[in-house]
Enzyme design. Structure first.
Site, PDB file in Angstrom:
ATOM      1  N   TYR A   1      31.035  38.599  38.237  1.00  0.00           N
ATOM      2  CA  TYR A   1      30.824  38.404  39.661  1.00  0.00           C
ATOM      3  C   TYR A   1      32.032  38.871  40.462  1.00  0.00           C
ATOM      4  O   TYR A   1      31.892  39.594  41.465  1.00  0.00           O
ATOM      5  CB  TYR A   1      30.540  36.932  39.940  1.00  0.00           C
TER       6      TYR A   1
ATOM      7  N   LYS B   1      32.109  41.916  43.254  1.00  0.00           N
ATOM      8  CA  LYS B   1      32.416  41.699  44.659  1.00  0.00           C
ATOM      9  C   LYS B   1      33.648  42.491  45.094  1.00  0.00           C
ATOM     10  O   LYS B   1      33.744  42.924  46.254  1.00  0.00           O
ATOM     11  CB  LYS B   1      32.598  40.209  44.937  1.00  0.00           C
TER      12      LYS B   1
END
Length: 303
Positions: free
Chosen positions: A166, A170
């Protein structure tokens, strides 16, 4: 009034008057969470919204709440779908003023010993999905009022154990936004990036509600769950003002300029329990925060 004060007042007045009313705004990942709440609030304040996502029933409800707004099923990890759906929705809106590249997923991953398909799926949505959205919407936004808002995260700046997929995705989304900002500036369009901490959404609940996460944190979240409302308000202001950066809660804006220090604090604070958590994560049947459609994987191709 003093001349200098008068000039300052004139410069600030347009910002106070700017609203989303009348804007044509497309939102990805709008079936629930941030996307759904934002669509409903923008509609309530006079914007014309179009929504897309992969949870058709929920998406239809959002569209209904937004005055029967145009909507489509769309897997943002599929460039052909994104191109077709974006063009179709822009046609129904009669043009495009802004896009919120909000679609995103999360799932814990032990970088050593974990399932590499988790990284692939995360990048398919959070990175390629952002890029495909940029690519499809870019020609429609290349004008003085155009605006693309990319959903990054505090996770792009401060990286937690088991959140490598993640965090990396991002950080990549942030890089895409920064790059496009320079590439599209000459058209008059602008690009913004949103950095949120743990908000009161399904993603936070499902992403941190695992046995492995509890082994590290001893609780549900790192910083505590922040209410969703202020984040939605900040997104609306960004869309009205074409802001470069959006944060929520407010303290995220304090951390961003001091990323190395923030990472150092995390490294010190989360030393205990990581080994146990990694071992748990290798076999724990965790799920993506949103169930994903079937996609081909590089890890499944023959050597």
């Amino acid at each position: 009034m003093h001349p200098r004060v008068d000039r300052v007042a004139r410069r600030r007045a347009p910002l106070r008057r700017k609203t989303v009313a009348g804007q044509r705004i497309l939102i990805t990942g709008a079936a629930r969470g941030i996307g759904a709440a934002l669509a409903r609030q923008l509609h309530a304040h006079g914007a014309r919204v179009a929504v897309l996502g992969i949870e058709a029933e929920l998406l239809a409800e959002v569209a209904h709440d937004c005055g029967e707004a145009p909507w489509r099923y769309c897997d943002v990890g599929d460039p052909t779908q994104v191109e077709r759906v974006v063009n179709s929705l822009v046609g129904e809106l009669g043009g495009l003023d802004a896009v919120v590249a909000n679609a995103g997923v999360a799932r814990q991953l032990a970088l050593i010993g974990g399932d590499p398909r988790v990284l692939e799926e995360t990048f398919a949505v959070n990175v390629l999905g952002v890029y495909y959205t940029m690519r499809a919407a870019g020609p429609h936004l290349a004008h003085a009022g155009g605006y693309l808002l990319v959903m990054s995260s505090l996770a792009a700046a401060v990286h937690l154990p088991l959140a490598g997929a993640y965090s990396a995705s991002k950080a990549a989304a942030e890089a895409l936004a920064n790059t496009l900002r320079n590439e599209i500036r000459h058209t008059g369009a602008r690009v913004g990036t949103a950095y949120f901490a743990e908000l009161d959404t399904d993603m936070t609940e499902r992403g941190f509600g695992t046995e492995a996460a509890h082994a590290i944190l001893g609780r549900t979240t790192v910083s505590g769950v922040a209410p969703l409302g202020p984040a939605i308000d900040s997104l609306e202001r960004a869309l009205a003002r074409r802001s470069r950066r959006v944060v929520s809660p407010w303290w995220v804006g304090v951390i961003l300029p001091f990323r190395p220090l923030g990472q150092w604090v995390i490294d010190l604070a989360l030393r205990r329990g990581v080994g146990e958590a990694v071992a748990i994560a290798r076999t724990e049947p965790a799920v993506f925060t949103t169930d994903q459609p079937a996609r081909s994987h590089r890890t499944e191709r023959p050597a």
